[in-house]
Motif scaffolding. Structure first.
Motif, mmCIF file in Angstrom:
data_model
loop_
_atom_site.group_PDB
_atom_site.id
_atom_site.type_symbol
_atom_site.label_atom_id
_atom_site.label_comp_id
_atom_site.label_asym_id
_atom_site.label_seq_id
_atom_site.Cartn_x
_atom_site.Cartn_y
_atom_site.Cartn_z
ATOM 1 N N ARG A 178 -7.637 -11.267 -2.540
ATOM 2 C CA ARG A 178 -7.389 -10.937 -3.943
ATOM 3 C C ARG A 178 -7.913 -9.536 -4.254
ATOM 4 N NH1 ARG A 178 -4.486 -10.803 -6.780
ATOM 5 N NH2 ARG A 178 -5.617 -10.896 -8.747
ATOM 6 N N ILE A 179 -9.069 -9.173 -3.723
ATOM 7 C CA ILE A 179 -9.607 -7.820 -3.923
ATOM 8 C C ILE A 179 -8.646 -6.791 -3.338
ATOM 9 C CG2 ILE A 179 -11.492 -6.253 -3.316
ATOM 10 C CD1 ILE A 179 -13.358 -8.707 -3.315
ATOM 11 N N TYR A 180 -8.143 -7.086 -2.138
ATOM 12 C CA TYR A 180 -7.207 -6.177 -1.467
ATOM 13 C C TYR A 180 -5.946 -5.995 -2.310
ATOM 14 C CZ TYR A 180 -4.281 -4.261 2.304
ATOM 15 O OH TYR A 180 -3.458 -3.465 3.058
ATOM 16 N N ASP A 181 -5.399 -7.103 -2.810
ATOM 17 C CA ASP A 181 -4.193 -7.025 -3.631
ATOM 18 C C ASP A 181 -4.471 -6.272 -4.938
ATOM 19 O OD1 ASP A 181 -2.852 -8.455 -1.692
ATOM 20 O OD2 ASP A 181 -2.953 -10.375 -2.760
ATOM 21 N N HIS A 182 -5.624 -6.520 -5.543
ATOM 22 C CA HIS A 182 -5.978 -5.866 -6.801
ATOM 23 C C HIS A 182 -6.085 -4.354 -6.613
ATOM 24 C CE1 HIS A 182 -7.705 -5.412 -10.783
ATOM 25 N NE2 HIS A 182 -8.728 -4.749 -10.274
ATOM 26 N N ALA A 183 -6.563 -3.943 -5.455
ATOM 27 C CA ALA A 183 -6.703 -2.508 -5.173
ATOM 28 C C ALA A 183 -5.363 -1.861 -4.830
ATOM 29 C CB ALA A 183 -7.699 -2.299 -4.034
ATOM 30 N N GLY A 184 -4.345 -2.670 -4.571
ATOM 31 C CA GLY A 184 -3.019 -2.130 -4.284
ATOM 32 C C GLY A 184 -2.920 -1.391 -2.965
ATOM 33 N N LEU A 185 -3.599 -1.881 -1.949
ATOM 34 C CA LEU A 185 -3.653 -1.177 -0.673
ATOM 35 C C LEU A 185 -2.512 -1.568 0.248
ATOM 36 C CD1 LEU A 185 -7.480 -1.247 0.146
ATOM 37 C CD2 LEU A 185 -6.153 0.501 -1.040
ATOM 38 N N THR A 186 -2.266 -0.716 1.224
ATOM 39 C CA THR A 186 -1.351 -0.997 2.320
ATOM 40 C C THR A 186 -2.043 -0.615 3.617
ATOM 41 O OG1 THR A 186 -0.336 1.191 2.096
ATOM 42 C CG2 THR A 186 0.741 -0.645 0.951
ATOM 43 N N ASP A 187 -1.436 -0.977 4.741
ATOM 44 C CA ASP A 187 -2.057 -0.685 6.029
ATOM 45 C C ASP A 187 -2.073 0.819 6.320
ATOM 46 O OD1 ASP A 187 -2.811 -3.269 6.853
ATOM 47 O OD2 ASP A 187 -0.764 -3.724 7.486
ATOM 48 N N VAL A 188 -2.869 1.205 7.307
ATOM 49 C CA VAL A 188 -3.020 2.608 7.695
ATOM 50 C C VAL A 188 -1.650 3.217 8.006
ATOM 51 C CG1 VAL A 188 -3.987 4.149 9.446
ATOM 52 C CG2 VAL A 188 -5.339 2.228 8.584
ATOM 53 N N PRO A 189 -1.322 4.362 7.412
ATOM 54 C CA PRO A 189 -0.017 4.975 7.694
ATOM 55 C C PRO A 189 0.046 5.543 9.108
ATOM 56 C CG PRO A 189 -1.344 6.437 6.346
ATOM 57 C CD PRO A 189 -2.113 5.156 6.454
ATOM 58 N N HIS A 190 1.259 5.640 9.644
ATOM 59 C CA HIS A 190 1.441 6.207 10.975
ATOM 60 C C HIS A 190 1.402 7.725 10.958
ATOM 61 C CE1 HIS A 190 2.844 2.726 13.613
ATOM 62 N NE2 HIS A 190 2.586 2.168 12.442
ATOM 63 N N ASP A 191 1.710 8.326 9.804
ATOM 64 C CA ASP A 191 1.920 9.770 9.776
ATOM 65 C C ASP A 191 0.897 10.518 8.933
ATOM 66 O OD1 ASP A 191 2.672 8.731 7.370
ATOM 67 O OD2 ASP A 191 4.642 9.709 7.302
ATOM 68 N N ALA A 192 -0.220 9.885 8.617
ATOM 69 C CA ALA A 192 -1.251 10.551 7.824
ATOM 70 C C ALA A 192 -2.591 9.884 8.106
ATOM 71 C CB ALA A 192 -0.912 10.463 6.329
ATOM 72 N N PRO A 193 -3.697 10.606 7.856
ATOM 73 C CA PRO A 193 -5.012 9.986 8.048
ATOM 74 C C PRO A 193 -5.210 8.819 7.082
ATOM 75 C CG PRO A 193 -5.195 12.378 7.825
ATOM 76 C CD PRO A 193 -3.798 12.018 7.450
ATOM 77 N N ALA A 194 -5.986 7.859 7.493
ATOM 78 C CA ALA A 194 -6.297 6.724 6.631
ATOM 79 C C ALA A 194 -7.122 7.193 5.441
ATOM 80 C CB ALA A 194 -7.075 5.669 7.413
ATOM 81 N N ASN A 195 -6.819 6.641 4.266
ATOM 82 C CA ASN A 195 -7.665 6.873 3.095
ATOM 83 C C ASN A 195 -8.800 5.850 3.113
ATOM 84 O OD1 ASN A 195 -8.633 7.804 0.613
ATOM 85 N ND2 ASN A 195 -7.449 6.262 -0.503
ATOM 86 N N ALA A 196 -9.508 5.847 4.200
ATOM 87 C CA ALA A 196 -10.619 4.927 4.436
ATOM 88 C C ALA A 196 -11.293 5.380 5.722
ATOM 89 C CB ALA A 196 -10.128 3.483 4.576
ATOM 90 N N ASN A 197 -12.539 4.999 5.883
ATOM 91 C CA ASN A 197 -13.244 5.306 7.136
ATOM 92 C C ASN A 197 -12.831 4.254 8.151
ATOM 93 O OD1 ASN A 197 -14.932 6.404 9.031
ATOM 94 N ND2 ASN A 197 -16.828 5.668 8.086
ATOM 95 N N LEU A 198 -11.641 4.468 8.725
ATOM 96 C CA LEU A 198 -10.965 3.434 9.503
ATOM 97 C C LEU A 198 -10.161 4.080 10.616
ATOM 98 C CD1 LEU A 198 -10.403 0.300 9.379
ATOM 99 C CD2 LEU A 198 -8.415 0.830 7.954
#
Length: 729
Positions: free
Chosen positions: A356-376
């Motif tokens: 539910r937290i993940y959905d509330h934040a509106g996130l998607t998985d790490v993109p293939h063509d850009a750096p992650a917007n996370a320390n991931l």
């Protein structure tokens, strides 16, 4: 690692720093590939690059070891030395390729046996004292080179089609790569637990340089919502077995901490004496804390000038705004302390609440063509970073930085299945002792970085893991996770709900069908209440409920009754079956797959003694007693009592193979199967004698066959004699 080995080609692709890799697409650690498309050769090239990048990065990690001795000294007593993990991921490729039929010959059977099985910490005090004749570092490095060549050849030369599916042999290629990425992370934790003398800084593994003081944590409202978890088996991207199936849950509103718990926030718990306060530790946590003599987080290092923080290859002054890294037991203790201090219901989130937290934040998985917007995904640093660095809506670090402990023990979704070449990836963790972690850490890559991934560790286990607390009045409801391993229960579960064997129809279903037909033909005209006496795991009860308004299932065995009740409540039953020797197979049986889902609300299960039933069990229009009378301690008492349980004109169905044994029934209680007045006296003779006053035999005797599976190749084939009796009016 020796200087000669370290100077080789391993890791050369990672001479740039991780931060520059995050900006340079060519150096970005590849994402798990989509396994669909129309261009097989392009996909072959993508998989080849994915493999070599992973193999290189794994070998570069081992370059942080300072000497050969570092490979053979255990960082912690509960795990193998690192030489095992250096070889393990390579042998995994060969072992799985053999099972998948991708190769026909091994490289080194000795190493492929020695390095085959890792260690799951069964308990914090379960020491692994096994002694191994480990090969040298150079031998394992040479073996890895041979494996690299084999995998390269398999990817280049093996024909395959797109999409690559769960059951395709080529799935094993991605399985091997993703498996190595898991051990990239777990091996980095072991290196962090190693003595400092055995590790050294490395340009490809540089930690974050940002740190400071964190803001006070606060709470964010997470609205109520529905989570839908699970994946379809035909989704064209790699997944581990526990991700498949489906799960739906309605999650009440709650509040979540805006930030992960930082080292500074956790310091309050340490300084308040939390590690000495037994009242905030549960039994498991208290046992671990006393055994480990823990007084503070494992990666905190006391220092005369204050606290230091152990990173993978060095100790640094404490990074107060980085997330604290603790095990699940410590996280739970902090939450209890926080709840007491604030008067609020503070706890860890469940897996559903994390989603539910993940959905509330509106996130998607790490993109293939850009750096992650996370320390991931190794896109930024080889360490944690400040908990304020990556905003995700109203929260921070919903994914990345460190894994987040959940209250939920790992469990299978409805529709779960094991992979045919890796049947023990998850099933050993279905024990209510492994807690799910979500979100990934700075090093989580490939499948690990996907929000659908479901990894779990023992609650005392250390990983790059911390936690976010929530405030919720809702109780923690954990789905059933265990597979029934009781041999007799599993045998009956398969007997009732498993596949037909040798063309013999399912026995409980066959009896229920006969019973329903007899009720229509001979019965009292009512389909009110039916009793399934000796119901075992309940298949006939559900089948009878197709026609009867209410069915009561009664069995002497509590564990049999619990299995039936679990089916009625959850719609699923999971169990193991012996295959051969120590090998087992895993089974899930579902009411909906059997067309019985709508009957669950009309069935109830009770534990009871057929020879001494409670007074409330009366008023039945039909009673079925299948394979029961020759296992009762007093079948005569049962037969004398049963008439008053039936409504006038009701039917009694008795089925039995008549295998009278004194271990179950005293000789004088036998209904038949002996000489009487010098003549053979059968059980049917005895039934006619005992039931004549109250019943009329309206159908039978007839033989109804059944098959009980013991192992894959051993089955019991038996004939049960069925008679149907109508209560006189």
């Amino acid at each position: 690692m020796s200087d000669t080995h370290a100077a080789g080609r391993r890791g050369s692709a990672f001479s740039s720093t991780p931060s520059s890799a995050g900006k340079d697409r060519s150096a970005r650690f590849p994402r798990t590939p989509l396994l669909a498309g129309t261009d097989v050769e392009a996909k072959r090239g993508e998989l080849l690059a994915y493999f070599h990048a992973t193999f290189d990065r794994y070998e570069s990690l081992f370059e942080v070891l300072a000497c050969d001795e570092a490979y053979f000294r255990k960082p912690i007593s509960l795990r193998h030395p690192l030489i095992f993990y250096f070889g393990h991921t390579a042998t995994f490729f060969i072992n799985k390729f053999m099972l998948a039929g991708l190769i026909e010959q091994r490289i080194d059977p000795r190493l492929e046996s020695m390095f085959a099985v890792g260690v799951d910490e069964m308990s914090w005090d379960d020491l692994d004292d096994t002694r191994y004749d480990w090969p040298t570092v150079a031998e394992v490095a040479a073996y890895r080179d041979k494996v690299r060549a084999v995998v390269d050849r398999v990817i280049r030369e093996t024909p395959f089609t797109l999409p690559i599916g769960w059951k395709d042999p080529f799935w094993a290629v991605v399985m091997g790569i993703e498996h190595e990425r898991i051990h990239l992370e777990t091996s980095s934790v072991l290196m962090r637990q190693h003595a400092l003398q055995y590790v050294k800084p490395h340009p490809a593994w540089q930690p974050c340089a940002e740190y400071g003081e964190p803001p006070a944590n606060s709470l964010v409202d997470i609205p109520a919502g529905v989570v839908h978890l699970g994946r379809a088996f035909d989704e064209p991207i790699y997944g581990w077995d526990n991700e498949y199936g489906h799960h739906r849950a309605e999650v009440p509103a709650f509040r979540a901490a805006r930030h992960l718990v930082s080292n500074r926030e956790y310091l309050g718990f340490v300084e308040a004496g939390g590690y000495a306060d037994d009242s905030v530790w549960d039994e498991e946590g208290l046992g671990w804390r006393r055994y480990a003599r823990a007084e503070h987080p494992s990666f905190w290092v006391p220092d005369a000038a204050g606290w230091k923080l152990r990173l993978m290859t060095e100790e640094v002054p404490m990074r107060w705004d980085w997330p604290v890294e603790v095990n699940c037991l410590e996280a739970r203790a902090f939450c209890r302390w926080k709840a007491r201090a604030t008067g609020q219901p503070v706890r860890l989130p469940t897996e559903d609440e994390w989603n539910r937290i993940y959905d509330h934040a509106g996130l998607t998985d790490v993109p293939h063509d850009a750096p992650a917007n996370a320390n991931l995904h190794l896109d930024h640093w080889a360490s944690s970073c400040p908990v304020t660095r990556f905003a995700h809506g109203e929260l921070f670090d919903v994914v990345g930085n460190v894994w987040q402990w959940c209250e939920t023990p790992t469990y299978p979704f409805d529709g779960f299945d094991v992979h045919p070449i890796y049947d023990d990836f998850t099933t050993p963790t279905f024990d209510d002792r492994h807690a799910i972690i979500k979100g990934g850490s700075w090093i989580s890559a490939g499948n690990e970085s996907r929000h659908a991934s479901r990894y779990a560790f023992r609650r005392h286990f250390f990983q790059h893991a911390g936690f976010r607390y929530i405030v919720s009045e809702a109780p923690v409801l954990n789905p059933a996770s265990t597979y029934e391993t009781d041999a007799l229960l599993s045998q009956y579960a398969e007997f009732h709900y498993g596949d037909e064997a040798f063309g013999v129809p399912n026995f409980p279903k066959a009896l229920a069908d006969i019973a329903i037909a007899a009720q229509r033909r001979f019965g009292n005209g009512r389909f009110g209440r039916a009793l399934d006496l000796g119901c075992a795991t309940g298949r006939a009860s559900f089948e009878l409920a197709r026609a009867f308004e209410r069915v009561v299932g009664i069995d002497f065995s509590a564990r049999f009754i619990q299995a039936g009740a679990r089916l009625a409540e959850t719609g699923a039953l999971r169990y193991t079956m012996p295959d051969e020797g120590e090998l087992v197979t895993y089974h899930e049986r579902r009411l909906d797959a059997l067309g019985l889902a709508e009957t669950a609300g009309r069935v109830e299960f009770w534990q009871g003694d057929a020879c001494n039933l409670k007074e409330v069990f009366t008023g039945f229009d039909l009673i079925l007693a299948a394979n029961l009378i020759d296992r009762l301690y007093s079948p005569r008492r049962f037969l004398a009592d049963v008439p008053r349980r039936l409504n006038p004109g009701g039917l009694l169905l008795l089925a039995s193979p008549y295998t009278w044994l004194e271990e179950h029934t005293k000789r004088e209680e036998w209904i038949g199967g002996f000489k009487k007045d010098g003549e053979s006296w059968t059980t049917l003779d005895g039934l006619k004698d005992l039931l004549a006053a109250d019943f009329e035999l309206v159908q039978g005797p007839q033989s109804v066959p059944f098959v009980i599976r013991e192992t894959r190749r051993k089955h019991q084939h038996t004939l049960s004699e069925l008679t149907i009796w109508k209560k006189r009016t």
